[in-house]
Design a protein around this motif. Structure first.
Motif, PDB file in Angstrom:
ATOM      1  N   MET A   1      11.444   6.133  -6.918  1.00  0.00           N
ATOM      2  CA  MET A   1      11.477   5.148  -8.055  1.00  0.00           C
ATOM      3  C   MET A   1       9.952   5.437  -8.883  1.00  0.00           C
ATOM      4  O   MET A   1       9.912   5.270 -10.077  1.00  0.00           O
ATOM      5  CB  MET A   1      11.739   3.844  -7.679  1.00  0.00           C
ATOM      6  CG  MET A   1      13.141   3.830  -7.344  1.00  0.00           C
ATOM      7  SD  MET A   1      14.468   4.112  -8.422  1.00  0.00           S
ATOM      8  CE  MET A   1      14.331   2.519  -9.223  1.00  0.00           C
ATOM      9  N   ALA A   2       8.942   5.356  -8.201  1.00  0.00           N
ATOM     10  CA  ALA A   2       7.705   5.202  -8.685  1.00  0.00           C
ATOM     11  C   ALA A   2       7.256   6.544  -9.566  1.00  0.00           C
ATOM     12  O   ALA A   2       6.503   6.425 -10.594  1.00  0.00           O
ATOM     13  CB  ALA A   2       6.508   4.975  -7.544  1.00  0.00           C
TER      14      ALA A   2
ATOM     15  N   PRO B   1       6.216  -5.079 -12.119  1.00  0.00           N
ATOM     16  CA  PRO B   1       6.837  -3.628 -11.696  1.00  0.00           C
ATOM     17  C   PRO B   1       6.089  -2.850 -10.732  1.00  0.00           C
ATOM     18  O   PRO B   1       5.723  -1.685 -10.659  1.00  0.00           O
ATOM     19  CB  PRO B   1       6.694  -2.945 -13.069  1.00  0.00           C
ATOM     20  CG  PRO B   1       5.586  -3.392 -13.657  1.00  0.00           C
ATOM     21  CD  PRO B   1       5.429  -4.949 -13.223  1.00  0.00           C
ATOM     22  N   TYR B   2       5.982  -3.816  -9.316  1.00  0.00           N
ATOM     23  CA  TYR B   2       5.209  -2.914  -8.291  1.00  0.00           C
ATOM     24  C   TYR B   2       6.114  -3.252  -7.105  1.00  0.00           C
ATOM     25  O   TYR B   2       6.843  -4.175  -7.078  1.00  0.00           O
ATOM     26  CB  TYR B   2       3.874  -3.767  -8.131  1.00  0.00           C
ATOM     27  CG  TYR B   2       2.927  -3.756  -9.412  1.00  0.00           C
ATOM     28  CD1 TYR B   2       2.466  -2.194  -9.825  1.00  0.00           C
ATOM     29  CD2 TYR B   2       2.607  -4.780  -9.977  1.00  0.00           C
ATOM     30  CE1 TYR B   2       1.811  -2.167 -11.144  1.00  0.00           C
ATOM     31  CE2 TYR B   2       1.862  -4.632 -11.095  1.00  0.00           C
ATOM     32  CZ  TYR B   2       1.341  -3.424 -11.590  1.00  0.00           C
ATOM     33  OH  TYR B   2       0.716  -3.280 -12.821  1.00  0.00           O
TER      34      TYR B   2
ATOM     35  N   LEU C   1       6.940   1.727 -13.234  1.00  0.00           N
ATOM     36  CA  LEU C   1       6.983   1.363 -11.546  1.00  0.00           C
ATOM     37  C   LEU C   1       5.892   2.196 -10.882  1.00  0.00           C
ATOM     38  O   LEU C   1       5.923   3.298 -10.802  1.00  0.00           O
ATOM     39  CB  LEU C   1       8.470   1.603 -11.062  1.00  0.00           C
ATOM     40  CG  LEU C   1       9.673   1.002 -11.776  1.00  0.00           C
ATOM     41  CD1 LEU C   1      11.092   1.267 -11.199  1.00  0.00           C
ATOM     42  CD2 LEU C   1       9.585  -0.551 -12.009  1.00  0.00           C
ATOM     43  N   GLU C   2       5.502   1.290 -10.027  1.00  0.00           N
ATOM     44  CA  GLU C   2       4.153   1.574  -9.077  1.00  0.00           C
ATOM     45  C   GLU C   2       3.962   1.123  -7.904  1.00  0.00           C
ATOM     46  O   GLU C   2       4.543  -0.251  -7.512  1.00  0.00           O
ATOM     47  CB  GLU C   2       2.856   1.447  -9.876  1.00  0.00           C
ATOM     48  CG  GLU C   2       2.773   2.371 -11.150  1.00  0.00           C
ATOM     49  CD  GLU C   2       2.687   4.132 -10.946  1.00  0.00           C
ATOM     50  OE1 GLU C   2       2.737   4.487  -9.777  1.00  0.00           O
ATOM     51  OE2 GLU C   2       3.052   4.666 -11.845  1.00  0.00           O
ATOM     52  N   PRO C   3       3.844   1.776  -6.652  1.00  0.00           N
ATOM     53  CA  PRO C   3       3.665   1.032  -5.307  1.00  0.00           C
ATOM     54  C   PRO C   3       2.149   0.447  -5.333  1.00  0.00           C
ATOM     55  O   PRO C   3       1.447   1.035  -6.127  1.00  0.00           O
ATOM     56  CB  PRO C   3       3.651   2.204  -4.471  1.00  0.00           C
ATOM     57  CG  PRO C   3       3.421   3.462  -5.168  1.00  0.00           C
ATOM     58  CD  PRO C   3       3.875   3.213  -6.546  1.00  0.00           C
ATOM     59  N   ASN C   4       2.093  -0.466  -4.596  1.00  0.00           N
ATOM     60  CA  ASN C   4       0.854  -1.195  -4.233  1.00  0.00           C
ATOM     61  C   ASN C   4       0.739  -1.606  -2.721  1.00  0.00           C
ATOM     62  O   ASN C   4       1.604  -1.528  -2.246  1.00  0.00           O
ATOM     63  CB  ASN C   4       0.404  -2.220  -5.312  1.00  0.00           C
ATOM     64  CG  ASN C   4       1.566  -3.399  -5.254  1.00  0.00           C
ATOM     65  OD1 ASN C   4       2.128  -3.817  -4.184  1.00  0.00           O
ATOM     66  ND2 ASN C   4       1.120  -4.230  -6.099  1.00  0.00           N
ATOM     67  N   ASP C   5      -0.226  -1.832  -2.539  1.00  0.00           N
ATOM     68  CA  ASP C   5      -0.589  -2.392  -1.046  1.00  0.00           C
ATOM     69  C   ASP C   5      -0.475  -3.897  -0.887  1.00  0.00           C
ATOM     70  O   ASP C   5      -1.132  -4.627  -0.014  1.00  0.00           O
ATOM     71  CB  ASP C   5      -1.839  -1.972  -0.630  1.00  0.00           C
ATOM     72  CG  ASP C   5      -1.675  -1.347   1.031  1.00  0.00           C
ATOM     73  OD1 ASP C   5      -0.717  -1.250   1.301  1.00  0.00           O
ATOM     74  OD2 ASP C   5      -2.777  -1.699   1.812  1.00  0.00           O
TER      75      ASP C   5
END
Length: 271
Positions: free
Chosen positions: A196-197, A221-222, A209-213
């Motif tokens: 998705m990212a 949108p994370y 859409l982005e991944p984060n920690d």
């Protein structure tokens, strides 16, 4: 016994064995064979991913976005039938396998009632506020059949390790802001989030859409946590069910693929 008589006897024995092999049926109680691996053939891979080869980092991410953004789109109502194909139980074609619980359940038992299965957005649809709109809200690469109650417990939580056991879904854990799926699908979850990212980069009128920690991302949108997702990806590589699912989506529905199922090494190459 002469050589000719031995040869004749041997021929008769072989003929009898062949006849017996035809006459004796296979046992009906034998378990069906597992779903065969549906890895992308090398000839197709060289064409489909040609523009991404040799790239890393943001250049690889951008190339993959260009490739996988070419897709057919489904309506949200079409997702019901599509999930019946993508997540079909390989041992019972009338059933689907539910993502978190692992339960095999009739394809027809879907809806919103307790005990039904429904359409789980693995990338929580509130993370970027895309809802069920055609696009990220209907993308089969992150939609999975899930028990209604377990879906509600997961809600829009980010993914992380730890928490209390989820009743009715052995191996799953949750706390106030995160959800941990069972070991058998941890890598599946990671690869869906990372797909998705890459697929949704702020184009098509949807959020980037982005991944984060982090956990507790809410409506931003994370989705987290990337460090845990990468660990899950390494520890639970793609299996035959996941590869077959990728193939069904590509061949029968969206005409695009999850690159991290075909090329798991690209996770580290980007993140």
């Amino acid at each position: 016994m002469s050589r000719s008589r031995r040869s004749a006897a041997g021929g008769i024995a072989l003929a009898a064995a062949a006849l017996l092999a035809v006459a004796v049926p296979t046992s009906v109680s034998a378990a069906p064979a597992p779903v065969p691996s549906a890895a992308l053939p090398a000839s197709t891979a060289s064409t489909y991913y040609a523009s991404a080869e040799g790239r890393t980092g943001t250049a690889l991410k951008a190339a993959l976005n260009d490739i996988i953004s070419e897709q057919n789109r489904l309506s949200y109502s079409q997702v019901w039938d599509a999930l019946g194909d993508t997540d079909e139980d390989p041992y019972d074609p009338d059933n689907v396998i539910l993502l978190y619980s692992g339960r095999s359940q009739s394809k027809s038992e879907h809806g919103g009632n307790l005990g039904d299965w429904n359409r789980e957005h693995v990338w929580a649809k509130s993370h970027g506020d895309f809802g069920t709109r055609t696009g990220p809200g209907t993308d089969l690469h992150h939609l999975r059949p899930t028990d209604v109650r377990v879906n509600s417990i997961r809600g829009n939580k980010d993914f992380d390790n730890g928490g209390s056991a989820v009743s009715g879904a052995p191996g799953n854990y949750t706390d106030g802001d995160s959800f941990e799926p069972r070991d058998a699908v941890k890598g599946d979850v990671a690869r869906m989030i990372l797909y998705m990212a890459v697929r949704y980069e702020g184009e098509d009128g949807f959020a980037d859409l982005e991944p984060n920690d982090r956990v507790g991302n809410g409506s931003a949108p994370y989705h987290g946590r990337i460090s845990v997702l990468k660990q899950w990806h390494r520890e639970d590589p793609p299996d035959s069910f996941e590869r077959n699912r990728n193939e069904v989506i590509y061949n029968e529905y969206q005409r695009n693929r999850n690159p991290f199922i075909d090329r798991p090494e690209w996770v580290e190459a980007i993140w």
